[in-house]
Design a protein around this motif. Sequence first.
Motif, mmCIF file in Angstrom:
data_model
loop_
_atom_site.group_PDB
_atom_site.id
_atom_site.type_symbol
_atom_site.label_atom_id
_atom_site.label_comp_id
_atom_site.label_asym_id
_atom_site.label_seq_id
_atom_site.Cartn_x
_atom_site.Cartn_y
_atom_site.Cartn_z
ATOM 1 N N VAL A 117 0.802 -1.222 -0.048
ATOM 2 C CA VAL A 117 0.114 0.058 -0.025
ATOM 3 C C VAL A 117 0.708 1.243 -0.123
ATOM 4 C CG1 VAL A 117 -1.683 1.534 1.435
ATOM 5 C CG2 VAL A 117 -1.843 -1.161 1.219
ATOM 6 N N MET A 118 1.781 1.402 0.797
ATOM 7 C CA MET A 118 2.827 2.351 1.062
ATOM 8 C C MET A 118 3.398 2.739 -0.477
ATOM 9 S SD MET A 118 5.026 2.636 4.214
ATOM 10 C CE MET A 118 3.933 2.553 5.841
ATOM 11 N N GLU A 119 3.994 1.687 -1.006
ATOM 12 C CA GLU A 119 4.696 1.708 -2.102
ATOM 13 C C GLU A 119 3.672 2.047 -3.216
ATOM 14 O OE1 GLU A 119 8.181 1.687 -2.951
ATOM 15 O OE2 GLU A 119 7.885 2.058 -0.814
ATOM 16 N N LEU A 120 2.630 1.677 -3.322
ATOM 17 C CA LEU A 120 1.543 2.115 -4.391
ATOM 18 C C LEU A 120 1.496 3.542 -4.183
ATOM 19 C CD1 LEU A 120 -0.470 1.446 -6.506
ATOM 20 C CD2 LEU A 120 -2.180 1.142 -4.956
ATOM 21 N N ILE A 121 1.087 4.246 -2.958
ATOM 22 C CA ILE A 121 0.887 5.626 -2.981
ATOM 23 C C ILE A 121 2.064 6.312 -3.205
ATOM 24 C CG2 ILE A 121 0.487 7.135 -1.080
ATOM 25 C CD1 ILE A 121 -1.186 4.938 0.464
ATOM 26 N N ASP A 122 3.347 6.081 -2.635
ATOM 27 C CA ASP A 122 4.458 6.648 -2.719
ATOM 28 C C ASP A 122 4.960 6.969 -4.034
ATOM 29 O OD1 ASP A 122 6.930 7.806 -1.882
ATOM 30 O OD2 ASP A 122 7.965 6.063 -2.086
ATOM 31 N N ASN A 123 4.974 5.862 -4.765
ATOM 32 C CA ASN A 123 5.277 5.872 -6.346
ATOM 33 C C ASN A 123 4.432 6.438 -7.200
ATOM 34 O OD1 ASN A 123 7.983 4.688 -6.557
ATOM 35 N ND2 ASN A 123 7.034 3.116 -5.210
ATOM 36 N N THR A 124 3.055 6.455 -6.731
ATOM 37 C CA THR A 124 1.869 7.179 -7.860
ATOM 38 C C THR A 124 2.366 8.603 -7.393
ATOM 39 O OG1 THR A 124 0.229 5.557 -7.410
ATOM 40 C CG2 THR A 124 -0.447 7.722 -7.913
ATOM 41 N N VAL A 125 2.393 9.061 -6.283
ATOM 42 C CA VAL A 125 2.856 10.350 -6.186
ATOM 43 C C VAL A 125 4.058 11.078 -6.952
ATOM 44 C CG1 VAL A 125 3.641 12.217 -4.087
ATOM 45 C CG2 VAL A 125 1.688 10.797 -3.955
ATOM 46 N N MET A 126 5.191 10.262 -6.775
ATOM 47 C CA MET A 126 6.387 10.207 -7.470
ATOM 48 C C MET A 126 6.327 10.710 -8.903
ATOM 49 S SD MET A 126 8.914 11.154 -5.475
ATOM 50 C CE MET A 126 10.469 11.316 -6.269
ATOM 51 N N VAL A 127 5.368 9.660 -9.401
ATOM 52 C CA VAL A 127 5.362 9.839 -10.860
ATOM 53 C C VAL A 127 4.140 10.904 -11.306
ATOM 54 C CG1 VAL A 127 4.251 8.310 -12.821
ATOM 55 C CG2 VAL A 127 5.784 7.435 -11.157
ATOM 56 N N GLY A 128 3.179 11.262 -10.423
ATOM 57 C CA GLY A 128 2.071 12.006 -10.755
ATOM 58 C C GLY A 128 2.849 13.643 -10.461
ATOM 59 N N LEU A 146 9.583 13.486 -2.938
ATOM 60 C CA LEU A 146 9.915 12.352 -2.150
ATOM 61 C C LEU A 146 9.389 12.387 -0.851
ATOM 62 C CD1 LEU A 146 10.932 9.273 -2.510
ATOM 63 C CD2 LEU A 146 13.221 10.285 -1.939
ATOM 64 N N VAL A 147 9.573 13.305 0.023
ATOM 65 C CA VAL A 147 9.242 13.486 1.335
ATOM 66 C C VAL A 147 7.625 13.786 1.383
ATOM 67 C CG1 VAL A 147 9.200 15.221 3.334
ATOM 68 C CG2 VAL A 147 11.159 14.540 2.266
ATOM 69 N N MET A 148 6.880 14.529 0.447
ATOM 70 C CA MET A 148 5.523 14.554 0.361
ATOM 71 C C MET A 148 4.820 13.207 0.234
ATOM 72 S SD MET A 148 4.681 18.071 -1.815
ATOM 73 C CE MET A 148 3.834 16.872 -2.768
ATOM 74 N N SER A 149 5.466 12.193 -0.831
ATOM 75 C CA SER A 149 5.009 10.959 -1.240
ATOM 76 C C SER A 149 5.097 10.103 0.172
ATOM 77 C CB SER A 149 5.837 10.647 -2.241
ATOM 78 O OG SER A 149 7.110 9.998 -2.061
ATOM 79 N N LEU A 150 6.271 10.151 0.835
ATOM 80 C CA LEU A 150 6.296 9.358 2.004
ATOM 81 C C LEU A 150 5.176 9.622 2.853
ATOM 82 C CD1 LEU A 150 10.177 8.987 2.109
ATOM 83 C CD2 LEU A 150 8.511 6.998 1.433
ATOM 84 N N ALA A 151 5.026 11.073 3.290
ATOM 85 C CA ALA A 151 4.086 11.656 4.203
ATOM 86 C C ALA A 151 2.821 11.017 4.022
ATOM 87 C CB ALA A 151 4.289 12.942 4.436
ATOM 88 N N LEU A 152 2.420 11.136 2.592
ATOM 89 C CA LEU A 152 1.044 10.741 2.332
ATOM 90 C C LEU A 152 0.953 9.425 2.602
ATOM 91 C CD1 LEU A 152 -1.672 11.770 1.186
ATOM 92 C CD2 LEU A 152 -0.527 11.237 -0.968
ATOM 93 N N ALA A 153 1.871 8.383 2.269
ATOM 94 C CA ALA A 153 1.919 7.129 2.196
ATOM 95 C C ALA A 153 1.609 6.786 3.698
ATOM 96 C CB ALA A 153 3.176 6.314 1.811
ATOM 97 N N PHE A 154 2.326 7.380 4.495
ATOM 98 C CA PHE A 154 1.799 7.228 5.983
ATOM 99 C C PHE A 154 0.484 7.471 6.487
ATOM 100 C CE2 PHE A 154 1.818 8.690 10.548
ATOM 101 C CZ PHE A 154 2.096 7.776 11.032
ATOM 102 N N VAL A 155 0.064 8.521 5.994
ATOM 103 C CA VAL A 155 -1.313 8.951 6.509
ATOM 104 C C VAL A 155 -2.318 8.022 6.026
ATOM 105 C CG1 VAL A 155 -3.001 10.621 6.298
ATOM 106 C CG2 VAL A 155 -0.614 11.436 6.749
ATOM 107 N N LEU A 156 -2.074 7.491 4.702
ATOM 108 C CA LEU A 156 -3.058 6.741 4.063
ATOM 109 C C LEU A 156 -2.858 5.135 4.420
ATOM 110 C CD1 LEU A 156 -3.301 8.605 0.574
ATOM 111 C CD2 LEU A 156 -5.028 8.689 2.572
ATOM 112 N N THR A 157 -1.850 4.865 5.021
ATOM 113 C CA THR A 157 -1.547 3.395 5.178
ATOM 114 C C THR A 157 -1.948 3.021 6.740
ATOM 115 O OG1 THR A 157 0.209 3.341 3.702
ATOM 116 C CG2 THR A 157 0.095 1.475 5.185
#
Length: 178
Positions: A117-128, A146-157
């Motif tokens: 789940v984290m990787e899906l969110i994180d990489n979607t943000v990075m690519v997006g 990268l920091v934003m994508s990891l923070a969002l991954a934390f919140v959604l996971t």
Amino acid sequence: MTTHSAHQHDEHHHQGHQEGHAHEGHHRAGDHGAGTSWRMAALATLHCLTGCAIGEVLGMVVGTAAGLHNAATVVVSVALAFVFGYALTMRGVIRAGVPLRQALKVALAADTVSIAVMELIDNTVMVGVPGAMDAGLADALFWVSLVMSLALAFVLTTPVNRWMIGRGKGHAVVHAYH
């Protein structure tokens, strides 16, 4: 509560922790995670995020520095996120005296969904984020994304982990070894 019943409650709680109860309170049918605290879910997510972040950052840095295509960079990042995520969990389980093969099984059960789940969110943000994957390592856009994508991954996971722990899955399996 009398001293005797308080003592019995403490023994029951301690025994339950030793037997791998991974949530606070008692789980009742229909609760679906209500006995699992948000703090516990956040800590499990933070633990998972640590391994994911190490792998993700390393993968993005390697892919960017090597001039890999975006898809190849994402593949390297995801692979390393799983490796480091599993390794951090295995480290603690092995320290508890569990053999390597069993520790790997525990890590797979504990972290697979959370990392995915984290990787899906994180990489979607990075690519997006426009230009983030093409930015160089010296570019603030790369690091901010990268920091934003990891923070969002934390919140959604975190809610995913709370739901899983409340059902005795995910990081709940690791608590038997603490």
